[in-house]
Design an enzyme around this catalytic site. Structure first.
Site, PDB file in Angstrom:
ATOM      1  CG  ASP A   1     -43.560 -24.703 -77.783  1.00 43.56           C
ATOM      2  OD1 ASP A   1     -44.798 -24.734 -77.857  1.00 43.56           O
ATOM      3  OD2 ASP A   1     -42.854 -25.704 -77.582  1.00 43.56           O
TER       4      ASP A   1
ATOM      5  CE  LYS B   1     -39.110 -23.018 -85.689  1.00 45.56           C
ATOM      6  NZ  LYS B   1     -39.452 -23.799 -86.880  1.00 45.56           N
TER       7      LYS B   1
ATOM      8  CG  MET C   1     -44.867 -27.944 -88.664  1.00 39.59           C
ATOM      9  SD  MET C   1     -43.327 -28.646 -88.000  1.00 39.59           S
ATOM     10  CE  MET C   1     -43.731 -30.393 -87.911  1.00 39.59           C
TER      11      MET C   1
END
Lengths: 242, 242
Positions: free
Chosen positions: A35, A57, A164
């Site tokens: 990822d 993503k 995050m």
């Protein structure tokens, strides 16, 4: 030989912080499923016949759903391939490694975990912030800033590391004050891990969101809260020389 | 060239979990200052002319005091030597790396930190316990079991990882119940990290101390508290094959 899946912690993005086992497993892989937070520069060094699959993503694109990743790992292992699932940081630190391990196990596929250097500790270290320091903080808590923070989940002493943490920072800071943290507690936003935009924006819980916005901080980023943040100017490490 | 000090995380004891940078810094070192939790097997591979200094605790012997370690690092760097301070786990996870960094900085010695794989995450992983798992625990707190646990320091949800948790385990478990944890919360003692005595003893906060005593668990050990402990039978990883 029979197929297998290795869930491999890729560390915080600096290729030097990959483990030697991660390197060896990558060198032996038939397929690497990675990822965006994984240290993708090391993938350039692999044999050209290694299949690389990006499930991360990307701007404007949705990531591959977790159940599809699980299915992919299982199917490729069943075809006799050595599959490396390369993840940023450590597979078990908010990395959904456990779900992938259980999916393999339930499908009868051999699976192992190779821990990695977690971003929760190493990104603060790279920017001069020790998550613990004698006389300042003897504990740290790692959590996702993407969920509602509850009183039972958040200590009011020691160090908090919020992964995050960039989007929603103002709400996070307000919430921590509501949960008992002083608004004057030092806080830092650490942008982009070991990437090119790596930098540290420092303030307090009262003003960190405004400072980050003013500086134009963008995800990905980690937020650190606690007195250890005040050590950063003195702790800022000299560069590693190899 | 000029001397320098590198504070290097050696990981949890498994040589495969050293970072590639740690390996390179060790290969270039003139002096390696290590303690008992560092992965000492890799030291056997170094050039015979590398000076090895053990500052760790040994049975019946006191460890070298921290200020003497600091002084040693500074003095050797000042003599132009490349000094690696090899620590178990990560230098900033209850490892006193910050004190050593500041001592070097105050003495004008170049110093850098190389993060390592922390035992707090990797030892549980090796024994089938993910510190976070979707739907079970979204956070974890790392602290030393060697101090008085206060309410503000200890969340009552998520996962607790108590380093140096074997001695005083009964008192620690009682204290956690007094701080609001249910006595039925799953708890595990993980003995000897990645060493030869590696094993897992599982119970609840009510009985873990008795079970550990009955099993004859000795330090070093890590205690994990929280619902993730119940995942261990399903999560126990298959062995890594290289």
């Amino acid at each position: 030989g029979p197929g297998r899946v290795d869930l491999v912690g890729g560390g915080p993005g600096d290729p030097g912080l990959l483990t030697t086992r991660a390197r060896r497993l990558l060198a032996q892989a038939d397929v690497v499923v990675h990822d965006t937070l994984a240290p993708t520069s090391v993938l350039d060094e692999l044999d050209p016949d290694v299949e690389l699959v990006d499930v991360g993503k990307t701007a404007g694109h949705h990531p591959v759903p977790q159940h599809e990743i699980n299915l992919f790992l299982v199917e490729h292992a069943r075809r006799g391939r050595r599959v490396v699932r390369l993840k940023g940081g450590d597979p078990f630190v908010l990395g959904r490694g456990g779900e992938e391990l259980l999916a393999c196990r339930e499908a009868g596929v051999t699976v192992a975990v190779t821990p990695g250097v977690t971003s929760a500790v190493s990104v603060p270290a790279a920017l001069g912030i020790p998550v613990t320091h004698r006389g300042v903080s003897r504990s740290f808590t790692v959590l996702s800033a993407h969920e509602d923070l509850r009183a039972g989940q958040v200590p009011t002493e020691g160090t908090l590391v919020l992964l995050m943490g960039v989007s929603g920072l103002a709400a996070t800071a307000d919430r921590l004050v509501a949960l008992g943290w002083s608004a004057t507690t030092p806080a830092a936003v650490l942008e982009d891990g070991f990437g090119e935009r790596q930098r540290r924006v420092v303030g307090t819980l009262a003003d960190i969101a405004g400072r980050a916005e003013q500086a134009g901080v963008r995800p990905p980023g980690i937020v650190v809260v606690g007195e250890v943040v005040a050590l950063a100017p003195a702790m800022q490490p000299d560069p590693v020389v190899l």
